[in-house]
Motif scaffolding. Structure first.
Motif, PDB file in Angstrom:
ATOM      1  N   MET A 179       4.009   7.166  -2.660  1.00 36.29           N
ATOM      2  CA  MET A 179       4.972   6.084  -2.806  1.00 36.29           C
ATOM      3  C   MET A 179       6.247   6.300  -1.984  1.00 36.29           C
ATOM      4  N   TYR A 180       6.668   7.561  -1.803  1.00 32.83           N
ATOM      5  CA  TYR A 180       7.822   7.805  -0.938  1.00 32.83           C
ATOM      6  C   TYR A 180       7.512   7.327   0.479  1.00 32.83           C
ATOM      7  N   THR A 181       6.329   7.672   0.971  1.00 34.48           N
ATOM      8  CA  THR A 181       5.987   7.320   2.340  1.00 34.48           C
ATOM      9  C   THR A 181       5.975   5.808   2.531  1.00 34.48           C
ATOM     10  N   LEU A 182       5.392   5.081   1.580  1.00 32.64           N
ATOM     11  CA  LEU A 182       5.367   3.624   1.686  1.00 32.64           C
ATOM     12  C   LEU A 182       6.776   3.036   1.575  1.00 32.64           C
ATOM     13  N   ALA A 183       7.608   3.590   0.683  1.00 33.21           N
ATOM     14  CA  ALA A 183       8.968   3.085   0.515  1.00 33.21           C
ATOM     15  C   ALA A 183       9.834   3.345   1.744  1.00 33.21           C
ATOM     16  N   SER A 184       9.459   4.342   2.534  1.00 32.98           N
ATOM     17  CA  SER A 184      10.212   4.644   3.747  1.00 32.98           C
ATOM     18  C   SER A 184       9.669   3.901   4.960  1.00 32.98           C
ATOM     19  N   GLY A 185       8.586   3.142   4.759  1.00 38.05           N
ATOM     20  CA  GLY A 185       7.956   2.469   5.887  1.00 38.05           C
ATOM     21  C   GLY A 185       7.175   3.415   6.778  1.00 38.05           C
ATOM     22  N   GLY A 186       6.819   4.563   6.248  1.00 35.88           N
ATOM     23  CA  GLY A 186       6.116   5.573   7.026  1.00 35.88           C
ATOM     24  C   GLY A 186       4.608   5.498   6.856  1.00 35.88           C
ATOM     25  N   THR A 187       3.947   6.580   7.198  1.00 34.78           N
ATOM     26  CA  THR A 187       2.488   6.664   7.146  1.00 34.78           C
ATOM     27  C   THR A 187       2.089   7.885   6.333  1.00 34.78           C
ATOM     28  N   VAL A 188       1.169   7.702   5.383  1.00 32.14           N
ATOM     29  CA  VAL A 188       0.669   8.827   4.610  1.00 32.14           C
ATOM     30  C   VAL A 188      -0.741   9.159   5.078  1.00 32.14           C
ATOM     31  N   VAL A 189      -0.952  10.425   5.412  1.00 28.18           N
ATOM     32  CA  VAL A 189      -2.265  10.926   5.827  1.00 28.18           C
ATOM     33  C   VAL A 189      -2.895  11.606   4.614  1.00 28.18           C
ATOM     34  N   LEU A 190      -4.017  11.065   4.143  1.00 24.71           N
ATOM     35  CA  LEU A 190      -4.662  11.594   2.943  1.00 24.71           C
ATOM     36  C   LEU A 190      -5.759  12.578   3.323  1.00 24.71           C
ATOM     37  N   ALA A 191      -5.594  13.829   2.905  1.00 27.26           N
ATOM     38  CA  ALA A 191      -6.645  14.830   3.109  1.00 27.26           C
ATOM     39  C   ALA A 191      -7.648  14.722   1.968  1.00 27.26           C
ATOM     40  N   ASP A 192      -8.930  14.728   2.283  1.00 32.03           N
ATOM     41  CA  ASP A 192      -9.924  14.660   1.214  1.00 32.03           C
ATOM     42  C   ASP A 192     -10.084  16.049   0.586  1.00 32.03           C
ATOM     43  N   PRO A 193     -10.782  16.156  -0.552  1.00 37.56           N
ATOM     44  CA  PRO A 193     -10.874  17.445  -1.254  1.00 37.56           C
ATOM     45  C   PRO A 193     -11.398  18.591  -0.391  1.00 37.56           C
ATOM     46  N   GLU A 194     -12.331  18.300   0.507  1.00 35.00           N
ATOM     47  CA  GLU A 194     -12.857  19.359   1.366  1.00 35.00           C
ATOM     48  C   GLU A 194     -11.824  19.782   2.412  1.00 35.00           C
ATOM     49  N   GLU A 195     -11.116  18.826   2.961  1.00 31.04           N
ATOM     50  CA  GLU A 195     -10.108  19.136   3.973  1.00 31.04           C
ATOM     51  C   GLU A 195      -8.944  19.932   3.388  1.00 31.04           C
TER      52      GLU A 195
ATOM     53  N   GLY B 262      12.899   5.803 -12.819  1.00 27.82           N
ATOM     54  CA  GLY B 262      12.833   7.223 -12.518  1.00 27.82           C
ATOM     55  C   GLY B 262      12.238   7.500 -11.149  1.00 27.82           C
ATOM     56  N   LEU B 263      11.119   6.826 -10.832  1.00 30.93           N
ATOM     57  CA  LEU B 263      10.473   7.066  -9.541  1.00 30.93           C
ATOM     58  C   LEU B 263      11.346   6.545  -8.398  1.00 30.93           C
ATOM     59  N   ALA B 264      11.945   5.363  -8.589  1.00 29.31           N
ATOM     60  CA  ALA B 264      12.828   4.816  -7.551  1.00 29.31           C
ATOM     61  C   ALA B 264      14.041   5.713  -7.348  1.00 29.31           C
ATOM     62  N   GLY B 265      14.548   6.298  -8.435  1.00 26.58           N
ATOM     63  CA  GLY B 265      15.692   7.201  -8.313  1.00 26.58           C
ATOM     64  C   GLY B 265      15.370   8.432  -7.491  1.00 26.58           C
ATOM     65  N   THR B 266      14.207   9.042  -7.763  1.00 28.00           N
ATOM     66  CA  THR B 266      13.777  10.209  -6.992  1.00 28.00           C
ATOM     67  C   THR B 266      13.590   9.851  -5.522  1.00 28.00           C
ATOM     68  N   ILE B 267      12.924   8.742  -5.265  1.00 33.46           N
ATOM     69  CA  ILE B 267      12.636   8.349  -3.888  1.00 33.46           C
ATOM     70  C   ILE B 267      13.920   7.981  -3.141  1.00 33.46           C
ATOM     71  N   ASN B 268      14.810   7.234  -3.783  1.00 38.04           N
ATOM     72  CA  ASN B 268      16.067   6.870  -3.113  1.00 38.04           C
ATOM     73  C   ASN B 268      16.908   8.100  -2.804  1.00 38.04           C
ATOM     74  N   ALA B 269      16.904   9.089  -3.708  1.00 31.35           N
ATOM     75  CA  ALA B 269      17.675  10.314  -3.468  1.00 31.35           C
ATOM     76  C   ALA B 269      17.148  11.049  -2.242  1.00 31.35           C
TER      77      ALA B 269
END
Length: 489
Positions: free
Chosen positions: A195-211, A159-166
């Protein structure tokens, strides 16, 4: 999913995988840590199919831990360290969790067998990751349940791979390699943006709860890291576009989890954003349909057309498929349909094995679909009420209220007044409530908006305007808190 991500990682050696305001972790480091944590998990008895809780703040160690669970063959379950202890204990118990990945600052619940993430880094890396099958559990997300107890939804790698591939097949998103993650880990969109970002070879920027709740901090992350897309609730998008519209120019804004209004679409477009409306119950793996909005609209945004591999079946009260344009109950089939809820309660009512379409999920959403496959949200079947003998879809009233130019959020329900009996109640969050127009004027304007769109029997008997709006940890409207605030008056 592990194969999909590892293929992308092999081509991204040395590239930033995860960024926070405090540190940057490359693909090499991320995957080395994930394999070491996986080795520790295996030593602690984790085997294929086991559910492992990940109880850390959403940082690079959280991402590495989720990957590690997959390498060990298990399914990861996000567990927010800030949840009430009773809720954490309920989730751990009902999901059958035996091992929890955490850090030293987590207070253990009675059911937690803790494995410290930082200590697990010292373990020898797992060199023979478990062979994961497409229909094996990938992750478990708990959602609120109608019984008052949360329900753990089990989603698969297929299911997750299907969403990401689409979505990898969509050039508008694929051309934006840097994503901003602002959702709490208990919201299923948080699994997608990671997981989409990693599967695309991209970069994910994580905002912390305060940000996440600081528009200036968000603007800084977008500017400093070249963020190209963000997925969040319309409530969060409205906060950002109202206070820092400058940071959204050229950014793909994926709105999910709530009704997307024409007002917000216009605000986002005016800010220079690219706007998508995303639809999908948690039970069908994050997103099931997408609608691109290149220009302003009237009324609520369509929820879109089904992604590749997904099926929409819309039926009437007799179980017959509806013709185009006729609203009915939406059943979703295809690769995204989950395995069900942990345990067996409520599975038979929600998940159906159909002889023609295979496994289907009954969404509870009333949807209409035109000849082109474009779907529109009408309301919820459990939001259907009777007032003065008339059947009313509360979602239709809520949608109409959002046509007022200042309306940001709306919620409708029936209040059982001691003397008057059932009273149709409408609460609306208004921008700048105390700034210019008096409340009485805004109420008259809202009444005019509703009267122009709805029959008289659907007009509310009680209307309450608010400046502040209660939301739950996922950023969605907290209807229970809203009702408690208003009905006690």
């Amino acid at each position: 999913m592990p194969d999909l991500i590892e293929r992308a990682a092999a081509n991204s050696s040395g590239k930033a995988a995860v960024i926070t305001s405090e540190r940057t972790v490359t693909y090499d480091v991320l995957f080395d840590r994930a394999r070491r944590i996986a080795g520790a998990l295996r030593e602690h008895g984790v085997r294929p199919g086991d559910i492992v809780a990940v109880c850390t703040r959403r940082d690079p160690d959280y991402v590495a831990s989720a990957l590690a669970v997959w390498f060990a063959g298990g399914a990861f379950m996000p567990l927010d360290p800030g949840l009430p202890e009773a809720r954490k204990e309920y989730m751990l118990t009902t999901a059958g969790v035996h091992v929890t990945l955490a850090k030293g600052d987590v207070d253990p619940s009675p059911s937690m067998k803790l494995l410290d993430v930082e200590q697990a880094w010292q373990h020898e890396p797992l060199l023979d990751p478990a062979a994961v099958k497409a229909d094996d559990p990938a992750f478990v997300i708990y959602t609120s349940g109608s019984t008052g107890r949360p329900k753990g939804v089990v989603l698969t790698h297929r299911g997750l791979a299907g969403t990401i591939n689409a979505l990898l097949a969509r050039p508008v998103l694929r051309a934006r390699p840097v994503g901003l993650a602002v959702c709490a880990q208990t919201f299923d969109v948080s699994v997608f943006d990671m997981m989409y970002t990693l599967a695309s070879g991209g970069t994910v920027v994580l905002a912390d709860p305060e940000e996440r709740v600081d528009p200036d901090a968000i603007a800084g992350l977008v500017r400093d890291h070249g963020v190209g897309w963000v997925a969040a609730t319309p409530t969060w998008m409205h906060m950002l576009v109202t206070l820092r519209p400058d940071c959204l120019r050229g950014v793909l804004a994926i709105c999910a989890g709530e009704l997307l209004t024409s007002t917000l679409v216009s605000l986002l477009l005016d800010a220079g954003a690219v706007v998508w409306n995303a639809y999908g119950p948690t039970e069908t793996t994050v997103f099931t349909a997408i609608h691109e909005l290149p220009e302003a609209i009237t009324g609520a945004a369509p929820v879109g057309r089904m992604l590749a591999g997904e099926i929409a079946i819309i039926v009437d009260d007799n179980g017959e498929q509806c013709p185009p344009g006729e609203p009915g109950m939406l059943y979703i089939g295809g690769c995204g349909v989950g395995l069900g809820y942990v345990g067996t309660e409520a599975n038979s009512a929600s998940f159906i094995d159909d002889p023609v379409y295979g496994r289907l999920y009954r969404t509870g959403d009333i949807i209409s679909q035109d000849e082109t496959g474009l779907m529109r949200f009408i309301g919820r079947d459990d939001d259907q009420v009777k007032v003065r003998g008339f059947r009313i879809e509360l979602g239709e009233l809520e949608s109409a209220a959002l046509e007022h130019s200042r309306a940001r959020n709306s919620a409708a329900w029936v209040f059982d007044a001691p003397v008057l009996g059932p009273v149709l109640t409408l609460a609306v969050q208004m921008d700048d409530l105390d700034a210019e127009a008096p409340e009485a004027t805004l109420k008259r304007e809202l009444t005019d908006v509703l009267a122009a769109r709805l029959p008289e029997y659907m007009l509310p008997g009680r209307t309450v305007l608010l400046g502040d709006w209660p939301t739950n940890p996922n950023g969605k409207t907290d209807k229970a808190a809203l009702r408690a605030l208003i009905d006690q008056e």
